[in-house]
Motif scaffolding. Structure first.
Motif, mmCIF file in Angstrom:
data_model
loop_
_atom_site.group_PDB
_atom_site.id
_atom_site.type_symbol
_atom_site.label_atom_id
_atom_site.label_comp_id
_atom_site.label_asym_id
_atom_site.label_seq_id
_atom_site.Cartn_x
_atom_site.Cartn_y
_atom_site.Cartn_z
ATOM 1 N N ARG B 118 75.586 64.455 160.109
ATOM 2 C CA ARG B 118 74.998 63.572 159.111
ATOM 3 C C ARG B 118 75.496 62.141 159.149
ATOM 4 O O ARG B 118 74.764 61.214 158.762
ATOM 5 N N ALA B 119 76.742 61.943 159.544
ATOM 6 C CA ALA B 119 77.273 60.571 159.506
ATOM 7 C C ALA B 119 76.689 59.784 160.674
ATOM 8 O O ALA B 119 76.681 60.249 161.813
ATOM 9 N N PRO B 120 76.159 58.563 160.401
ATOM 10 C CA PRO B 120 75.441 57.813 161.431
ATOM 11 C C PRO B 120 76.366 57.119 162.444
ATOM 12 O O PRO B 120 76.594 55.919 162.374
ATOM 13 N N PHE B 121 76.871 57.948 163.366
ATOM 14 C CA PHE B 121 77.638 57.473 164.519
ATOM 15 C C PHE B 121 76.895 57.912 165.771
ATOM 16 O O PHE B 121 76.273 58.986 165.787
ATOM 17 N N TRP B 122 77.005 57.116 166.826
ATOM 18 C CA TRP B 122 76.413 57.482 168.113
ATOM 19 C C TRP B 122 77.406 57.182 169.223
ATOM 20 O O TRP B 122 78.025 56.107 169.231
ATOM 21 N N LYS B 123 77.525 58.134 170.136
ATOM 22 C CA LYS B 123 78.494 58.002 171.224
ATOM 23 C C LYS B 123 77.791 57.645 172.530
ATOM 24 O O LYS B 123 76.873 58.343 172.958
ATOM 25 N N LEU B 124 78.269 56.572 173.153
ATOM 26 C CA LEU B 124 77.793 56.180 174.478
ATOM 27 C C LEU B 124 78.896 56.510 175.487
ATOM 28 O O LEU B 124 79.977 55.920 175.438
ATOM 29 N N GLU B 125 78.634 57.483 176.355
ATOM 30 C CA GLU B 125 79.642 57.881 177.341
ATOM 31 C C GLU B 125 79.565 56.996 178.580
ATOM 32 O O GLU B 125 78.468 56.678 179.049
ATOM 33 N N GLU B 126 80.721 56.642 179.110
ATOM 34 C CA GLU B 126 80.774 55.870 180.340
ATOM 35 C C GLU B 126 81.382 56.704 181.457
ATOM 36 O O GLU B 126 82.460 57.279 181.293
ATOM 37 N N ARG B 127 80.658 56.776 182.572
ATOM 38 C CA ARG B 127 81.143 57.461 183.775
ATOM 39 C C ARG B 127 81.100 56.429 184.903
ATOM 40 O O ARG B 127 80.033 56.169 185.438
ATOM 41 N N GLY B 128 82.281 55.881 185.222
ATOM 42 C CA GLY B 128 82.278 54.809 186.207
ATOM 43 C C GLY B 128 81.393 53.696 185.687
ATOM 44 O O GLY B 128 81.599 53.191 184.588
ATOM 45 N N GLY B 129 80.344 53.310 186.426
ATOM 46 C CA GLY B 129 79.474 52.231 185.984
ATOM 47 C C GLY B 129 78.292 52.696 185.140
ATOM 48 O O GLY B 129 77.583 51.880 184.562
ATOM 49 N N ASN B 130 78.074 54.019 185.047
ATOM 50 C CA ASN B 130 76.909 54.527 184.324
ATOM 51 C C ASN B 130 77.208 54.835 182.866
ATOM 52 O O ASN B 130 78.331 55.218 182.523
ATOM 53 N N THR B 131 76.175 54.656 182.041
ATOM 54 C CA THR B 131 76.335 54.998 180.628
ATOM 55 C C THR B 131 75.234 55.946 180.196
ATOM 56 O O THR B 131 74.105 55.877 180.682
ATOM 57 N N ASP B 132 75.591 56.873 179.288
ATOM 58 C CA ASP B 132 74.626 57.820 178.719
ATOM 59 C C ASP B 132 74.921 58.029 177.243
ATOM 60 O O ASP B 132 76.068 58.240 176.860
ATOM 61 N N TRP B 133 73.847 57.978 176.444
ATOM 62 C CA TRP B 133 74.004 58.336 175.031
ATOM 63 C C TRP B 133 74.173 59.842 174.937
ATOM 64 O O TRP B 133 73.392 60.598 175.515
ATOM 65 N N VAL B 134 75.190 60.277 174.199
ATOM 66 C CA VAL B 134 75.445 61.712 174.023
ATOM 67 C C VAL B 134 74.302 62.325 173.217
ATOM 68 O O VAL B 134 73.822 61.737 172.255
ATOM 69 N N SER B 135 73.842 63.503 173.640
ATOM 70 C CA SER B 135 72.798 64.218 172.898
ATOM 71 C C SER B 135 73.433 65.048 171.790
ATOM 72 O O SER B 135 74.537 65.565 171.948
ATOM 73 N N ALA B 136 72.726 65.177 170.686
ATOM 74 C CA ALA B 136 73.209 66.019 169.584
ATOM 75 C C ALA B 136 73.208 67.479 170.052
ATOM 76 O O ALA B 136 72.361 67.879 170.849
#
Lengths: 83, 149, 149, 83
Positions: B118-136
């Motif tokens: 419920r709390a409005p936080f979003w995680k962007l993962e970094e792997r080397g140069g790539n980024t991905d938004w974490v899925s719920a």
């Protein structure tokens, strides 16, 4: 109204915030979402799949059927991933 | 009952927060706590946390009030970090104090489950140069759902 | 998996123990912990903890091993204090690290329940000049029993 | 054998430890408990109510039916209250 975008919604649209006068024919959050998606481009991409989107109205979670007014703050974002 | 809610970029001292809850009242017999940590899942090297200022604090305060209504608590602390974090860094602290351990554990788990869904936080993962938004995770929705039963 | 078991008169730093577990491996995503605190029940002013040296460590190690067998843990710490403690002082720390919070919380609660019913510690409460040995609580036996089901 | 006493058992008996040669006729922890209680005085008080007593044999919890040998360490104490 104030529109806010977070996470990949923000990235696809290319901005985090904008002001909008409540468009004619827009009554609910779902209407607003369709209106924004119809702009195409990044908006089209961001709002293509409503199942991946969540919304908040004046900082509270709401469904697509929530009614919006011109003085509201509406936010669109993916399902949250904190904690 | 005191409740401390904090959203910050800085790290926190879990020991100091637990000690503050332990000493909050002579009636405290148990402090249960949870620290969430950045994992190196599939080569993750760092993570950036974004949030919705204002709504975050409201959502947390809402669930803190619900926890207070459900269990006989003597203190609650929720600290959630934002910004860029490295593997092994603490993301969140939830700590609950009560006379007995059952209420402290239950309130702590309840708040962690709701923070995740419920709390409005979003995680962007970094792997080397790539980024991905974490899925719920569907498991997180299930975990939060069990408190409604 | 590392497990740290300690019986000591000195206080501990819960934050440092949690941080050590958080950094133990890149796979740690959750550290659940419990701190037991001396309560001022019915005018208690201090408490003295006696234990059975040797058996204490064996009992704790036995239940730590059982927790490791039951849940995918990445680290466990149990520190139990002995000697004279004042109201608000920490008595015990149990902290469990895992990839996800469910295993960390379950292992932490399991170990606290077993510490309360199996580890050979005895509490002598002091109220002004009077002393009383604390009686075992039937609720604690029930709490430990649920893990056998 | 080595006998150890803790908490109020220790206080009533007035000592924390003693050595004993396995007495004749004592086969189990329960026999040993009865033997010690028959000494009377603090022992009689400490061992009057077996429902309030717990025992360990070589540092492991046991029931009153556990068999004791002369080389064992046997401890008597109230139900534990740690944690």
């Amino acid at each position: 109204m104030t529109l806010l975008y977070f996470a990949w919604v923000r990235q696809k649209i290319g901005r985090s915030e904008e002001r909008l006068v409540l468009p004619e024919g827009v009554r609910t959050v779902g209407d607003l979402l369709a209106h924004l998606g119809a702009r195409g481009g990044g908006y089209g991409e961001a709002f293509a799949d409503t199942s991946r989107l969540r919304a908040a109205l004046n900082q509270a979670h709401v469904g697509l059927d929530a009614v919006v007014r011109d003085e509201d703050e509406v936010a669109f974002f993916p399902p949250v991933t904190g904690g | 009952m005191s409740a401390r809610i904090q959203v910050q970029t800085d790290d926190f001292d879990a020991g100091a927060e637990i000690a503050t809850l332990a000493e909050a009242s002579g009636g405290v017999g148990a402090v249960a706590s949870f620290v969430g940590v950045v994992r190196s899942t599939d080569g993750v090297t760092s993570m950036t946390l974004e949030h919705y200022p204002g709504m975050t604090e409201r959502e947390i305060a809402h669930h803190v009030a619900e926890a207070q209504a459900r269990w006989p608590l003597l203190g609650l602390t929720v600290i959630h970090r934002i910004g860029k974090l490295a593997v092994g860094d603490a993301i969140v602290l939830v700590a609950a104090a009560s006379a007995h351990r059952q209420a402290a554990f239950a309130a702590c788990e309840f708040l962690v489950d709701y923070l995740k869904t419920r709390a409005p936080f979003w995680k962007l993962e970094e792997r080397g140069g790539n980024t991905d938004w974490v899925s719920a995770r569907a498991e997180d929705d299930d975990a939060a759902e069990r408190w409604r039963r």
